[in-house]
Design a protein around this motif. Structure first.
Motif, short mmCIF file in Angstrom:
data_model
loop_
_atom_site.label_atom_id
_atom_site.label_comp_id
_atom_site.label_asym_id
_atom_site.label_seq_id
_atom_site.Cartn_x
_atom_site.Cartn_y
_atom_site.Cartn_z
N ALA A 106 0.80 -1.22 0.00
CA ALA A 106 0.00 0.00 0.00
C ALA A 106 0.84 1.28 0.00
N ARG A 107 2.01 1.24 0.66
CA ARG A 107 2.79 2.46 0.90
C ARG A 107 3.06 3.30 -0.35
N PRO A 108 3.47 2.69 -1.48
CA PRO A 108 3.77 3.52 -2.66
C PRO A 108 2.58 4.36 -3.14
N GLY A 109 1.36 3.94 -2.86
CA GLY A 109 0.18 4.68 -3.30
C GLY A 109 -0.27 5.76 -2.33
N TYR A 110 0.37 5.82 -1.16
CA TYR A 110 -0.03 6.80 -0.15
C TYR A 110 0.68 8.13 -0.36
N HIS A 111 0.02 9.19 0.06
CA HIS A 111 0.60 10.52 0.08
C HIS A 111 1.80 10.50 1.04
N PRO A 112 2.84 11.28 0.77
CA PRO A 112 4.00 11.31 1.67
C PRO A 112 3.65 11.58 3.14
N LEU A 113 2.65 12.42 3.39
CA LEU A 113 2.25 12.67 4.79
C LEU A 113 1.72 11.40 5.45
N ALA A 114 0.91 10.64 4.71
CA ALA A 114 0.39 9.37 5.23
C ALA A 114 1.53 8.39 5.44
N GLN A 115 2.46 8.34 4.49
CA GLN A 115 3.62 7.45 4.63
C GLN A 115 4.39 7.77 5.90
N GLY A 116 4.63 9.05 6.13
CA GLY A 116 5.40 9.47 7.31
C GLY A 116 4.68 9.11 8.60
N THR A 117 3.38 9.33 8.64
CA THR A 117 2.60 9.00 9.83
C THR A 117 2.65 7.50 10.11
N ILE A 118 2.44 6.70 9.08
CA ILE A 118 2.37 5.25 9.27
C ILE A 118 3.76 4.67 9.50
N ASP A 119 4.78 5.21 8.83
CA ASP A 119 6.16 4.77 9.11
C ASP A 119 6.47 4.94 10.60
N ALA A 120 6.05 6.07 11.16
CA ALA A 120 6.29 6.35 12.58
C ALA A 120 5.54 5.35 13.47
N LEU A 121 4.33 4.97 13.07
CA LEU A 121 3.57 3.97 13.84
C LEU A 121 4.30 2.63 13.85
N PHE A 122 4.86 2.23 12.72
CA PHE A 122 5.60 0.97 12.65
C PHE A 122 6.86 1.03 13.51
N LYS A 123 7.55 2.17 13.43
CA LYS A 123 8.78 2.34 14.24
C LYS A 123 8.46 2.23 15.72
N GLU A 124 7.38 2.89 16.13
CA GLU A 124 6.93 2.86 17.51
C GLU A 124 6.57 1.44 17.94
N ALA A 125 5.85 0.72 17.07
CA ALA A 125 5.40 -0.64 17.39
C ALA A 125 6.60 -1.58 17.53
N LYS A 126 7.61 -1.39 16.70
CA LYS A 126 8.79 -2.27 16.76
C LYS A 126 9.66 -1.97 17.97
N ASN A 127 9.55 -0.76 18.52
CA ASN A 127 10.33 -0.38 19.68
C ASN A 127 9.66 -0.75 21.00
N LYS A 128 8.46 -1.34 20.93
CA LYS A 128 7.75 -1.69 22.17
C LYS A 128 8.34 -2.95 22.79
#
Length: 128
Positions: A106-128
């Motif tokens: 899905a990521r390539p089809g998302y707006h850069p703002l959405a990519q940045g928001t969701i990238d941060a969610l994944f980073k946060e989830a992996k750091n838990k």
């Protein structure tokens, strides 16, 4: 009372949203399946109604929505409709592999703002 007693025939999108958003948060999987069968909620063609149903389904681990959820996340780009779903998915460690696969597509089809928001969610989830 049965589901057939609920007069949904002329409901507007707002009424459907109200209905789904006000379902009990502890709804049983059996009851979700009954609602889904009666009202075809998983396949709702309205993105807002689908979002509300998919979000509840993630929270209740109603995995009958998984194919629809994947298609939805790949085809919808609006942040307000996808970010809450990713957040809910990433709160459950069991969904990490599943949601990572979806996001890769899905990521390539998302707006850069959405990519940045969701990238941060994944980073946060992996750091838990």
């Amino acid at each position: 009372s049965s589901l057939a007693d609920i007069p949904t025939g002329k409901w507007t999108i707002h009424e459907w949203l109200y209905f789904v958003n006000n379902l009990p948060r502890d709804l049983s999987i059996k009851r979700m399946a009954e609602l889904d069968k009666a009202y075809n909620l998983t396949q709702s063609t309205n993105n807002e109604v689908a979002h509300a149903w998919l979000l509840l389904s993630i929270q209740r681990e109603y995995d009958k929505v998984n194919n629809r959820l994947s298609d939805y996340l790949i085809s919808i780009g609006r942040r307000k409709l996808i970010v809450p779903l990713y957040k809910a998915l990433l709160e459950n460690p069991d969904y990490l592999t599943y949601v990572s696969g979806i996001y890769r597509k899905a990521r390539p089809g998302y707006h850069p703002l959405a990519q940045g928001t969701i990238d941060a969610l994944f980073k946060e989830a992996k750091n838990k």
